[in-house]
Design a protein around this motif. Structure first.
Motif, PDB file in Angstrom:
ATOM      1  N   LEU A 120       0.824  -1.198   0.000  1.00  0.00           N
ATOM      2  CA  LEU A 120       0.000   0.000   0.000  1.00  0.00           C
ATOM      3  C   LEU A 120       0.862   1.253   0.000  1.00  0.00           C
ATOM      4  CD1 LEU A 120      -3.010   1.105   0.417  1.00  0.00           C
ATOM      5  CD2 LEU A 120      -2.274   1.452   2.760  1.00  0.00           C
ATOM      6  N   ALA A 121       1.840   1.304   0.890  1.00  0.00           N
ATOM      7  CA  ALA A 121       2.699   2.488   0.980  1.00  0.00           C
ATOM      8  C   ALA A 121       3.454   2.708  -0.320  1.00  0.00           C
ATOM      9  CB  ALA A 121       3.674   2.333   2.148  1.00  0.00           C
ATOM     10  N   PHE A 122       3.977   1.633  -0.898  1.00  0.00           N
ATOM     11  CA  PHE A 122       4.741   1.744  -2.139  1.00  0.00           C
ATOM     12  C   PHE A 122       3.848   2.184  -3.303  1.00  0.00           C
ATOM     13  CE2 PHE A 122       6.244  -0.376  -6.075  1.00  0.00           C
ATOM     14  CZ  PHE A 122       7.448   0.304  -6.242  1.00  0.00           C
ATOM     15  N   VAL A 123       2.709   1.532  -3.471  1.00  0.00           N
ATOM     16  CA  VAL A 123       1.835   1.841  -4.600  1.00  0.00           C
ATOM     17  C   VAL A 123       1.294   3.264  -4.500  1.00  0.00           C
ATOM     18  CG1 VAL A 123      -0.403   1.310  -5.672  1.00  0.00           C
ATOM     19  CG2 VAL A 123       1.194  -0.533  -5.124  1.00  0.00           C
ATOM     20  N   LEU A 124       0.723   3.612  -3.349  1.00  0.00           N
ATOM     21  CA  LEU A 124       0.108   4.929  -3.241  1.00  0.00           C
ATOM     22  C   LEU A 124       1.135   6.050  -3.339  1.00  0.00           C
ATOM     23  CD1 LEU A 124      -2.747   4.602  -0.582  1.00  0.00           C
ATOM     24  CD2 LEU A 124      -2.834   4.358  -3.067  1.00  0.00           C
ATOM     25  N   HIS A 125       2.297   5.880  -2.689  1.00  0.00           N
ATOM     26  CA  HIS A 125       3.279   6.965  -2.724  1.00  0.00           C
ATOM     27  C   HIS A 125       4.089   6.978  -4.013  1.00  0.00           C
ATOM     28  CE1 HIS A 125       7.136   9.030  -1.962  1.00  0.00           C
ATOM     29  NE2 HIS A 125       6.353   9.876  -1.331  1.00  0.00           N
ATOM     30  N   ASP A 126       4.695   5.842  -4.374  1.00  0.00           N
ATOM     31  CA  ASP A 126       5.622   5.833  -5.497  1.00  0.00           C
ATOM     32  C   ASP A 126       4.918   5.867  -6.844  1.00  0.00           C
ATOM     33  OD1 ASP A 126       7.291   5.245  -3.263  1.00  0.00           O
ATOM     34  OD2 ASP A 126       8.770   4.401  -4.621  1.00  0.00           O
ATOM     35  N   MET A 127       3.736   5.293  -6.933  1.00  0.00           N
ATOM     36  CA  MET A 127       3.051   5.234  -8.224  1.00  0.00           C
ATOM     37  C   MET A 127       1.986   6.314  -8.388  1.00  0.00           C
ATOM     38  SD  MET A 127       2.667   1.138  -8.903  1.00  0.00           S
ATOM     39  CE  MET A 127       4.122   0.108  -9.088  1.00  0.00           C
ATOM     40  N   PHE A 128       1.449   6.820  -7.258  1.00  0.00           N
ATOM     41  CA  PHE A 128       0.361   7.796  -7.363  1.00  0.00           C
ATOM     42  C   PHE A 128       0.598   9.057  -6.545  1.00  0.00           C
ATOM     43  CE2 PHE A 128      -1.486   3.710  -8.489  1.00  0.00           C
ATOM     44  CZ  PHE A 128      -2.102   4.024  -9.691  1.00  0.00           C
ATOM     45  N   ALA A 129       1.805   9.204  -6.010  1.00  0.00           N
ATOM     46  CA  ALA A 129       2.230  10.448  -5.347  1.00  0.00           C
ATOM     47  C   ALA A 129       1.316  10.866  -4.204  1.00  0.00           C
ATOM     48  CB  ALA A 129       2.341  11.573  -6.369  1.00  0.00           C
ATOM     49  N   VAL A 130       0.737   9.902  -3.491  1.00  0.00           N
ATOM     50  CA  VAL A 130      -0.067  10.227  -2.313  1.00  0.00           C
ATOM     51  C   VAL A 130       0.901  10.511  -1.157  1.00  0.00           C
ATOM     52  CG1 VAL A 130      -1.811   9.403  -0.676  1.00  0.00           C
ATOM     53  CG2 VAL A 130      -1.958   8.765  -3.102  1.00  0.00           C
ATOM     54  N   PRO A 131       0.743  11.628  -0.462  1.00  0.00           N
ATOM     55  CA  PRO A 131       1.660  11.966   0.641  1.00  0.00           C
ATOM     56  C   PRO A 131       1.599  10.933   1.767  1.00  0.00           C
ATOM     57  CG  PRO A 131       0.357  13.885  -0.024  1.00  0.00           C
ATOM     58  CD  PRO A 131      -0.247  12.698  -0.704  1.00  0.00           C
ATOM     59  N   PHE A 132       2.717  10.768   2.458  1.00  0.00           N
ATOM     60  CA  PHE A 132       2.782   9.781   3.537  1.00  0.00           C
ATOM     61  C   PHE A 132       1.806  10.100   4.670  1.00  0.00           C
ATOM     62  CE2 PHE A 132       7.186   9.018   1.844  1.00  0.00           C
ATOM     63  CZ  PHE A 132       6.931   7.718   1.420  1.00  0.00           C
ATOM     64  N   ASP A 133       1.546  11.398   4.921  1.00  0.00           N
ATOM     65  CA  ASP A 133       0.637  11.715   6.022  1.00  0.00           C
ATOM     66  C   ASP A 133      -0.805  11.354   5.696  1.00  0.00           C
ATOM     67  OD1 ASP A 133       0.214  13.665   4.160  1.00  0.00           O
ATOM     68  OD2 ASP A 133       0.469  15.361   5.521  1.00  0.00           O
ATOM     69  N   GLU A 134      -1.112  11.106   4.402  1.00  0.00           N
ATOM     70  CA  GLU A 134      -2.442  10.630   4.034  1.00  0.00           C
ATOM     71  C   GLU A 134      -2.502   9.105   4.005  1.00  0.00           C
ATOM     72  OE1 GLU A 134      -3.911  12.439   0.456  1.00  0.00           O
ATOM     73  OE2 GLU A 134      -3.255  14.456   1.048  1.00  0.00           O
ATOM     74  N   ILE A 135      -1.362   8.473   3.783  1.00  0.00           N
ATOM     75  CA  ILE A 135      -1.314   7.004   3.766  1.00  0.00           C
ATOM     76  C   ILE A 135      -1.282   6.451   5.181  1.00  0.00           C
ATOM     77  CG2 ILE A 135       0.006   4.991   2.981  1.00  0.00           C
ATOM     78  CD1 ILE A 135       1.181   6.774   0.770  1.00  0.00           C
ATOM     79  N   ALA A 136      -0.587   7.135   6.080  1.00  0.00           N
ATOM     80  CA  ALA A 136      -0.351   6.635   7.432  1.00  0.00           C
ATOM     81  C   ALA A 136      -1.616   6.208   8.171  1.00  0.00           C
ATOM     82  CB  ALA A 136       0.417   7.687   8.242  1.00  0.00           C
TER      83      ALA A 136
END
Length: 282
Positions: A120-136
């Motif tokens: 989840l962290a890899f896909v959302l951040h690295d592939m879709f540029a979702v900030p970590f504070d939104e993924i956390a």
């Protein structure tokens, strides 16, 4: 916001959400299910105070996929059910967005080995540029811990997933040369076209484990066994890279995704499960 307006805004993001879900799940049917569940959650939620609806939809889809991954992981550990990710033939315009950045099957295979939260962290951040504070919040971690998860996943992907040759012409040249050598039964030519550490994975279905063969001479030997079949194999585009399909008798019998690096084939992923080939609409 009325329901019609909400549905229109959701439909405008459906392709993006399917792309997120496909990368998370590696399954076209499960990706559709995840997107549909996102719509159900949207339709039951008051989002009048949501300032960034596209971001909200992306994170909800990620949360749905995370739950599905955890359930799947438990089931596969219990049943030993292994399968290759669903491939996409990009002549289908409906699926072009899913592989716009050439997410190859070899990369998807590596992502299958990631823990659900890492993926989840890899896909959302690295592939879709979702900030970590939104993924956390999705994975109940701090932004710093989420960053570490993505970093760990990134290293595993970089170390294990070969980056394919970006030139389709060079890819096609290597694949067609391999098929020609297989048709001619030229073992040494086959070996020369394979990376010394090539990995062949075959998904034959029936809930069985993947068949895995490693090493150029071993994989070339397998290709020699199917010399006659090679005569009917044609090249296609699979997940943005050159692959091949065996349509002997007019009906697909296998689909092959290949990764070519520096003129040699480094991975071969074959789906030979008749049920899956039917479900994929080939």
């Amino acid at each position: 916001m009325n329901e019609d307006s909400l549905a229109e805004r959701f439909e405008a993001r459906r392709g993006h959400l399917r792309a997120v879900a496909y990368r998370m799940l590696g399954s076209l049917s499960e990706a559709e299910d995840a997107v549909q569940e996102t719509w159900f959650r949207l339709s039951r939620t008051d989002v009048s105070d949501v300032g960034n609806l596209p971001g909200w939809l992306t994170t909800v889809t990620g949360r749905v996929c995370l739950d599905m991954l955890r359930t799947r992981r438990s089931r596969r550990e219990e049943l030993g059910d292994e399968r290759l990710p669903d491939p996409i033939l990009t002549h289908d315009p409906e699926h072009e967005i899913l592989v716009a950045d050439q997410v190859g099957i070899a990369l998807m295979v590596v992502m299958e080995a990631l823990a659900p939260a890492e993926r989840l962290a890899f896909v959302l951040h690295d592939m879709f540029a979702v900030p970590f504070d939104e993924i956390a919040p999705i994975i109940d971690r701090t932004p710093a811990a989420t960053r570490q998860l993505a970093s760990r996943a990134r290293r595993r992907v970089r170390d294990s997933a070969p980056a394919p040759d970006p030139d389709p012409a060079r890819q096609r040249q290597a694949v067609e040369a391999f098929l020609a050598a297989a048709r001619e039964g030229d073992l040494e030519a086959l070996v020369s076209l394979l990376d010394p550490d090539v990995v062949l994975r075959v998904d034959v279905g029936a809930g069985g484990p993947l068949q895995v063969v490693r090493g150029a001479r071993n994989v070339a030997g397998r290709a020699m066994m199917f010399r006659e079949i090679a005569k009917t194999i044609e090249t296609v585009v699979v997940n943005g890279a050159i692959g091949a399909v065996d349509a002997t008798g007019g009906s697909p019998r296998s689909l092959m995704a290949l990764t070519v690096v520096d003129g040699r084939i480094v991975t071969m992923d074959i789906i030979a499960d008749p049920g899956r080939l039917r479900d994929l609409g080939l």
